[in-house]
Write a protein that holds these residues in place. Structure first.
Motif, PDB file in Angstrom:
ATOM      1  N   SER A  81       0.800  -1.229   0.000  1.00  0.00           N
ATOM      2  CA  SER A  81       0.000   0.000   0.000  1.00  0.00           C
ATOM      3  C   SER A  81       0.830   1.275   0.000  1.00  0.00           C
ATOM      4  N   HIS A  82       2.141   1.168   0.087  1.00  0.00           N
ATOM      5  CA  HIS A  82       3.016   2.337   0.087  1.00  0.00           C
ATOM      6  C   HIS A  82       2.609   3.316   1.185  1.00  0.00           C
ATOM      7  N   PRO A  83       2.712   2.883   2.444  1.00  0.00           N
ATOM      8  CA  PRO A  83       2.219   3.697   3.555  1.00  0.00           C
ATOM      9  C   PRO A  83       3.067   4.932   3.825  1.00  0.00           C
ATOM     10  N   THR A  84       2.432   5.888   4.488  1.00  0.00           N
ATOM     11  CA  THR A  84       3.141   7.061   4.988  1.00  0.00           C
ATOM     12  C   THR A  84       3.758   6.688   6.332  1.00  0.00           C
ATOM     13  N   ALA A  85       4.603   7.571   6.852  1.00  0.00           N
ATOM     14  CA  ALA A  85       5.213   7.324   8.161  1.00  0.00           C
ATOM     15  C   ALA A  85       4.135   7.238   9.249  1.00  0.00           C
ATOM     16  N   ASP A  86       3.125   8.095   9.176  1.00  0.00           N
ATOM     17  CA  ASP A  86       2.067   8.064  10.187  1.00  0.00           C
ATOM     18  C   ASP A  86       1.227   6.790  10.102  1.00  0.00           C
ATOM     19  N   LEU A 145       2.408   3.905   9.095  1.00  0.00           N
ATOM     20  CA  LEU A 145       3.284   2.881   9.679  1.00  0.00           C
ATOM     21  C   LEU A 145       3.301   2.990  11.203  1.00  0.00           C
ATOM     22  N   LEU A 146       3.355   4.210  11.716  1.00  0.00           N
ATOM     23  CA  LEU A 146       3.343   4.411  13.159  1.00  0.00           C
ATOM     24  C   LEU A 146       2.089   3.788  13.775  1.00  0.00           C
ATOM     25  N   SER A 147       0.930   4.070  13.200  1.00  0.00           N
ATOM     26  CA  SER A 147      -0.326   3.509  13.720  1.00  0.00           C
ATOM     27  C   SER A 147      -0.309   1.989  13.690  1.00  0.00           C
ATOM     28  N   ALA A 148       0.174   1.427  12.606  1.00  0.00           N
ATOM     29  CA  ALA A 148       0.200  -0.030  12.461  1.00  0.00           C
ATOM     30  C   ALA A 148       1.202  -0.671  13.423  1.00  0.00           C
ATOM     31  N   VAL A 149       2.385  -0.086  13.554  1.00  0.00           N
ATOM     32  CA  VAL A 149       3.412  -0.650  14.440  1.00  0.00           C
ATOM     33  C   VAL A 149       2.968  -0.560  15.892  1.00  0.00           C
ATOM     34  N   ARG A 150       2.243   0.498  16.241  1.00  0.00           N
ATOM     35  CA  ARG A 150       1.791   0.676  17.627  1.00  0.00           C
ATOM     36  C   ARG A 150       0.805  -0.402  18.068  1.00  0.00           C
ATOM     37  N   LYS A 151       0.202  -1.111  17.125  1.00  0.00           N
ATOM     38  CA  LYS A 151      -0.702  -2.197  17.504  1.00  0.00           C
ATOM     39  C   LYS A 151       0.054  -3.313  18.216  1.00  0.00           C
ATOM     40  N   SER A 188       4.411   1.404  22.745  1.00  0.00           N
ATOM     41  CA  SER A 188       5.269   2.462  23.286  1.00  0.00           C
ATOM     42  C   SER A 188       6.219   3.065  22.248  1.00  0.00           C
ATOM     43  N   ILE A 189       6.186   2.593  21.008  1.00  0.00           N
ATOM     44  CA  ILE A 189       7.104   3.126  19.993  1.00  0.00           C
ATOM     45  C   ILE A 189       6.751   4.588  19.712  1.00  0.00           C
ATOM     46  N   SER A 190       7.755   5.416  19.635  1.00  0.00           N
ATOM     47  CA  SER A 190       7.522   6.848  19.439  1.00  0.00           C
ATOM     48  C   SER A 190       7.518   7.210  17.957  1.00  0.00           C
ATOM     49  N   ARG A 191       6.912   8.336  17.670  1.00  0.00           N
ATOM     50  CA  ARG A 191       6.890   8.876  16.302  1.00  0.00           C
ATOM     51  C   ARG A 191       8.323   9.105  15.823  1.00  0.00           C
ATOM     52  N   ALA A 192       9.173   9.654  16.687  1.00  0.00           N
ATOM     53  CA  ALA A 192      10.568   9.919  16.316  1.00  0.00           C
ATOM     54  C   ALA A 192      11.294   8.634  15.944  1.00  0.00           C
ATOM     55  N   THR A 193      11.036   7.555  16.680  1.00  0.00           N
ATOM     56  CA  THR A 193      11.688   6.277  16.377  1.00  0.00           C
ATOM     57  C   THR A 193      11.282   5.781  14.993  1.00  0.00           C
ATOM     58  N   VAL A 194      10.002   5.878  14.670  1.00  0.00           N
ATOM     59  CA  VAL A 194       9.543   5.427  13.345  1.00  0.00           C
ATOM     60  C   VAL A 194      10.160   6.287  12.255  1.00  0.00           C
ATOM     61  N   TYR A 195      10.137   7.606  12.415  1.00  0.00           N
ATOM     62  CA  TYR A 195      10.714   8.502  11.406  1.00  0.00           C
ATOM     63  C   TYR A 195      12.217   8.271  11.265  1.00  0.00           C
ATOM     64  N   ASN A 196      12.922   8.115  12.391  1.00  0.00           N
ATOM     65  CA  ASN A 196      14.372   7.865  12.341  1.00  0.00           C
ATOM     66  C   ASN A 196      14.676   6.517  11.701  1.00  0.00           C
ATOM     67  N   THR A 197      13.840   5.516  11.977  1.00  0.00           N
ATOM     68  CA  THR A 197      14.015   4.192  11.372  1.00  0.00           C
ATOM     69  C   THR A 197      13.823   4.271   9.867  1.00  0.00           C
ATOM     70  N   LEU A 198      12.778   4.953   9.426  1.00  0.00           N
ATOM     71  CA  LEU A 198      12.534   5.097   7.983  1.00  0.00           C
ATOM     72  C   LEU A 198      13.683   5.830   7.314  1.00  0.00           C
ATOM     73  N   ASP A 199      14.212   6.850   7.968  1.00  0.00           N
ATOM     74  CA  ASP A 199      15.355   7.585   7.421  1.00  0.00           C
ATOM     75  C   ASP A 199      16.582   6.685   7.310  1.00  0.00           C
ATOM     76  N   ALA A 200      16.861   5.915   8.357  1.00  0.00           N
ATOM     77  CA  ALA A 200      18.028   5.023   8.337  1.00  0.00           C
ATOM     78  C   ALA A 200      17.875   3.932   7.276  1.00  0.00           C
ATOM     79  N   SER A 247       1.260  15.283  -1.011  1.00  0.00           N
ATOM     80  CA  SER A 247       0.844  15.640   0.341  1.00  0.00           C
ATOM     81  C   SER A 247       1.586  14.853   1.429  1.00  0.00           C
ATOM     82  N   ALA A 248       2.247  13.752   1.066  1.00  0.00           N
ATOM     83  CA  ALA A 248       2.929  12.947   2.083  1.00  0.00           C
ATOM     84  C   ALA A 248       3.968  12.035   1.436  1.00  0.00           C
ATOM     85  N   THR A 249       5.083  11.849   2.123  1.00  0.00           N
ATOM     86  CA  THR A 249       6.095  10.901   1.672  1.00  0.00           C
ATOM     87  C   THR A 249       5.584   9.494   1.972  1.00  0.00           C
TER      88      THR A 249
END
Length: 166
Positions: free
Chosen positions: A54-59, A61-67, A71-83, A98-100
């Motif tokens: 589905s080519h998800p956005t970072a947000d 992915l954040l919602s899905a991973v939080r399931k 406790s995973i933070s938004r910064a961790t998801v964004y930093n992980t995607l960047d790395a 409108s969104a990466t």
């Protein structure tokens, strides 16, 4: 080495990774191969990306991973995607203004974005490179192709609505 000291996957080695059917231990080995520590958070984000088309956005992915990892933070998801992007493990898509969006499919393909529903689809790339691998002394490492229009589902919906009003 590129960026902040992370190695970039060699284009020829990318094909040895078929991310869509990789087991967790294989994902961890791949992260080690590109110089990343396979943390639980990185593996969670990568695994989710590998299992979706589905080519998800970072947000998203954040919602899905939080399931699974509440406790995973938004910064961790964004930093992980960047790395993962800098290491060449995933693609960062700019097909949607409108969104990466992100894609774990590293094989040759293009992307199509529907102007009605906004969904992004993988579409086959034509055989061969659209340009030479070396051009005016430059080495081409990747070519991104984005197509825009109306997807099959929206075309069907539009045709059905037109037929009901006829």
């Amino acid at each position: 080495m590129a960026g902040r000291g992370l190695p970039i996957l060699d284009l020829d080695s990318v094909s040895k990774y078929s991310l869509s059917n990789m087991r967790r231990d294989e994902q961890a080995a791949m992260l080690r191969d590109v110089g990343l520590v396979p943390t639980i958070q990185r593996l969670a984000v990568l695994d989710l990306l590998c299992r979706t088309h589905s080519h998800p956005t970072a947000d998203q992915l954040l919602s899905a991973v939080r399931k699974k990892h509440p406790s995973i933070s938004r910064a961790t998801v964004y930093n992980t995607l960047d790395a993962l992007t800098r290491a060449g493990v995933i693609l960062k898509l700019t097909v949607d203004p409108s969104a990466t969006r992100y894609d774990a499919n590293l094989g040759p393909h293009a992307h199509f974005r529907c102007r009605i529903c906004g969904k992004v689809y993988d579409i086959p790339a034509r055989k061969g490179w659209p340009i030479d691998a070396e051009c005016d002394g430059h080495r081409v490492e990747t070519v991104r192709t984005y197509a825009y229009g109306v997807c099959a589902a929206c075309r069907t919906d539009t045709n059905a609505k037109e037929n009901r009003h006829a």
